[in-house]
Design an enzyme around this catalytic site. Structure first.
Site, PDB file in Angstrom:
ATOM      1  N   ASP A   1      -6.494  -3.198   0.194  1.00 56.08           N
ATOM      2  CA  ASP A   1      -5.711  -1.996   0.520  1.00 56.08           C
ATOM      3  C   ASP A   1      -5.845  -0.843  -0.480  1.00 56.08           C
ATOM      4  O   ASP A   1      -4.832  -0.278  -0.923  1.00 56.08           O
ATOM      5  CB  ASP A   1      -4.225  -2.369   0.688  1.00 56.08           C
ATOM      6  CG  ASP A   1      -4.005  -3.348   1.832  1.00 56.08           C
ATOM      7  OD1 ASP A   1      -4.981  -3.717   2.514  1.00 56.08           O
ATOM      8  OD2 ASP A   1      -2.854  -3.754   2.049  1.00 56.08           O
TER       9      ASP A   1
ATOM     10  N   ASP B   1      -4.697  -1.801   5.383  1.00 54.04           N
ATOM     11  CA  ASP B   1      -3.417  -1.887   6.086  1.00 54.04           C
ATOM     12  C   ASP B   1      -3.513  -0.841   7.199  1.00 54.04           C
ATOM     13  O   ASP B   1      -3.822   0.334   6.926  1.00 54.04           O
ATOM     14  CB  ASP B   1      -2.300  -1.547   5.087  1.00 54.04           C
ATOM     15  CG  ASP B   1      -0.968  -2.184   5.405  1.00 54.04           C
ATOM     16  OD1 ASP B   1      -0.936  -3.300   5.955  1.00 54.04           O
ATOM     17  OD2 ASP B   1       0.071  -1.554   5.087  1.00 54.04           O
TER      18      ASP B   1
ATOM     19  N   HIS C   1      -1.560   0.235  10.539  1.00 56.65           N
ATOM     20  CA  HIS C   1      -0.410   0.062  11.425  1.00 56.65           C
ATOM     21  C   HIS C   1      -0.407   1.050  12.589  1.00 56.65           C
ATOM     22  O   HIS C   1      -0.769   2.224  12.411  1.00 56.65           O
ATOM     23  CB  HIS C   1       0.891   0.270  10.648  1.00 56.65           C
ATOM     24  CG  HIS C   1       1.111  -0.684   9.513  1.00 56.65           C
ATOM     25  ND1 HIS C   1       1.028  -2.053   9.662  1.00 56.65           N
ATOM     26  CD2 HIS C   1       1.431  -0.472   8.212  1.00 56.65           C
ATOM     27  CE1 HIS C   1       1.292  -2.634   8.503  1.00 56.65           C
ATOM     28  NE2 HIS C   1       1.529  -1.701   7.604  1.00 56.65           N
TER      29      HIS C   1
ATOM     30  N   HIS D   1       3.792   4.219   6.619  1.00 57.91           N
ATOM     31  CA  HIS D   1       2.596   4.226   5.777  1.00 57.91           C
ATOM     32  C   HIS D   1       1.405   3.659   6.539  1.00 57.91           C
ATOM     33  O   HIS D   1       1.569   2.891   7.479  1.00 57.91           O
ATOM     34  CB  HIS D   1       2.838   3.391   4.508  1.00 57.91           C
ATOM     35  CG  HIS D   1       2.996   1.922   4.792  1.00 57.91           C
ATOM     36  ND1 HIS D   1       4.177   1.386   5.243  1.00 57.91           N
ATOM     37  CD2 HIS D   1       2.112   0.903   4.741  1.00 57.91           C
ATOM     38  CE1 HIS D   1       4.022   0.091   5.441  1.00 57.91           C
ATOM     39  NE2 HIS D   1       2.779  -0.239   5.154  1.00 57.91           N
TER      40      HIS D   1
ATOM     41  N   LYS E   1      -5.487  -5.080   9.027  1.00 54.15           N
ATOM     42  CA  LYS E   1      -4.336  -5.975   9.161  1.00 54.15           C
ATOM     43  C   LYS E   1      -3.074  -5.174   9.454  1.00 54.15           C
ATOM     44  O   LYS E   1      -3.034  -3.967   9.194  1.00 54.15           O
ATOM     45  CB  LYS E   1      -4.149  -6.821   7.903  1.00 54.15           C
ATOM     46  CG  LYS E   1      -3.889  -5.985   6.679  1.00 54.15           C
ATOM     47  CD  LYS E   1      -3.937  -6.830   5.442  1.00 54.15           C
ATOM     48  CE  LYS E   1      -3.537  -6.032   4.246  1.00 54.15           C
ATOM     49  NZ  LYS E   1      -2.196  -5.457   4.319  1.00 54.15           N
TER      50      LYS E   1
ATOM     51  N   CYS F   1       0.471  -7.561  -0.881  1.00 57.76           N
ATOM     52  CA  CYS F   1      -0.779  -7.928  -0.206  1.00 57.76           C
ATOM     53  C   CYS F   1      -1.729  -8.725  -1.082  1.00 57.76           C
ATOM     54  O   CYS F   1      -2.409  -9.623  -0.601  1.00 57.76           O
ATOM     55  CB  CYS F   1      -1.436  -6.688   0.380  1.00 57.76           C
ATOM     56  SG  CYS F   1      -0.421  -6.058   1.729  1.00 57.76           S
TER      57      CYS F   1
HETATM   58  C1  VGL Z   1       1.632  -3.491   1.468  1.00 61.71           C
HETATM   59  C2  VGL Z   1       3.859  -3.154   1.820  1.00 61.71           C
HETATM   60  C3  VGL Z   1       3.623  -2.838   3.139  1.00 61.71           C
HETATM   61  C4  VGL Z   1       0.539  -3.834   0.499  1.00 61.71           C
HETATM   62  C5  VGL Z   1       1.376  -3.179   2.787  1.00 61.71           C
HETATM   63  O1  VGL Z   1      -0.638  -3.473   0.739  1.00 61.71           O
HETATM   64  O2  VGL Z   1       0.842  -4.504  -0.526  1.00 61.71           O
HETATM   65  N1  VGL Z   1       2.872  -3.480   1.000  1.00 61.71           N
HETATM   66  N2  VGL Z   1       2.377  -2.849   3.611  1.00 61.71           N
HETATM   67 ZN    ZN Z   2       1.957  -2.090   5.545  1.00 60.31          ZN
END
Ligand code: VGL
Ligand code: ZN
Length: 198
Positions: free
Chosen positions: A8, A46, A48, A81, A106, A151
């Site tokens: 990420d 990440d 979404h 995010h 993901k 993550c």
């Molecule tokens: C993450 C919170 C929400 C991460 C991803 O990449 O650690 N943390 N989504």
């Molecule tokens: Zn996330």
């Protein structure tokens, strides 16, 4: 054979982003420097949908940091995010994309979050990463990125449970630290589960 997993490295997790991790931008140079040492480099993103259930804004009266039940799993709520196709979801420009062999997305299901690069939370679905690494002949993974306490931690614990020799590149990790010591505790948890912290 060993693989480097870059977790990420996206704008939203860097200072100025939607879910900023302190010093998140500092690990990009660590990733760039390490890539050449690995025959295989994989990045996670990440990714979404705009109405993802992990967003506090999707739940009346809820605020980031609160925990709700999301389809039977405890869910920490986050600011909006890493929405698919937005600037914040992009891998940061400073990251050497030419060294990355494959990207796994993901957190794509609206009602289910995914901290690990391997599985959705609750192991409800695989991202295909573990199977693919095996097919490539990978037996050891070196993991770094954002965020240590979410993550990175969940990816490392899943890698261990799948039988990969698992290393954490601590210089390449930074934590969200909703509570001050979360990242330190995550490192201890990963080490206790069998990860090699380097
Ligand atoms: C993450 C919170 C929400 C991460 C991803 O990449 O650690 N943390 N989504
Ligand atoms: Zn996330």
């Amino acid at each position: 054979m060993r693989a480097l997993l870059l977790i990420d490295l996206q704008y939203d997790f860097c200072p100025g982003g939607a879910l900023p991790v302190e010093g998140g931008d500092e690990v990009v140079s660590v990733a760039n420097a390490l890539m050449a040492e690995f025959p295989l480099v994989v990045a996670t993103q990440d990714w979404h949908p705009a109405d993802h259930g992990s967003f506090a804004a999707m739940h009346l009266w809820r605020k980031p940091g609160q925990v709700i039940d999301l389809n039977g799993l405890p869910q920490v709520l986050w600011p909006i995010h890493c929405v698919q196709e937005t600037f914040g979801a992009q891998l940061v420009a400073g990251l050497d994309k030419t060294g990355i062999h494959r990207v796994f997305h993901k957190g794509t299901d609206q009602g289910l979050d995914s901290y690990s690069g391997f599985y959705d939370n609750g192991r409800r679905k695989s991202t295909g990463l573990g199977e693919w690494l095996r097919e490539q002949g990978i037996s050891a993974v070196h993991v770094m990125g954002l965020a240590t306490d979410y993550c990175v931690k969940h990816s490392v614990l899943d890698a261990l449970s799948l039988g990969f020799e698992t290393h954490v590149v601590s210089a390449g990790c930074r934590g969200v630290n909703l509570s001050a010591e979360d990242a330190d505790r995550a490192m201890e948890e990963m080490a206790a589960a069998g990860a090699i912290i380097g």
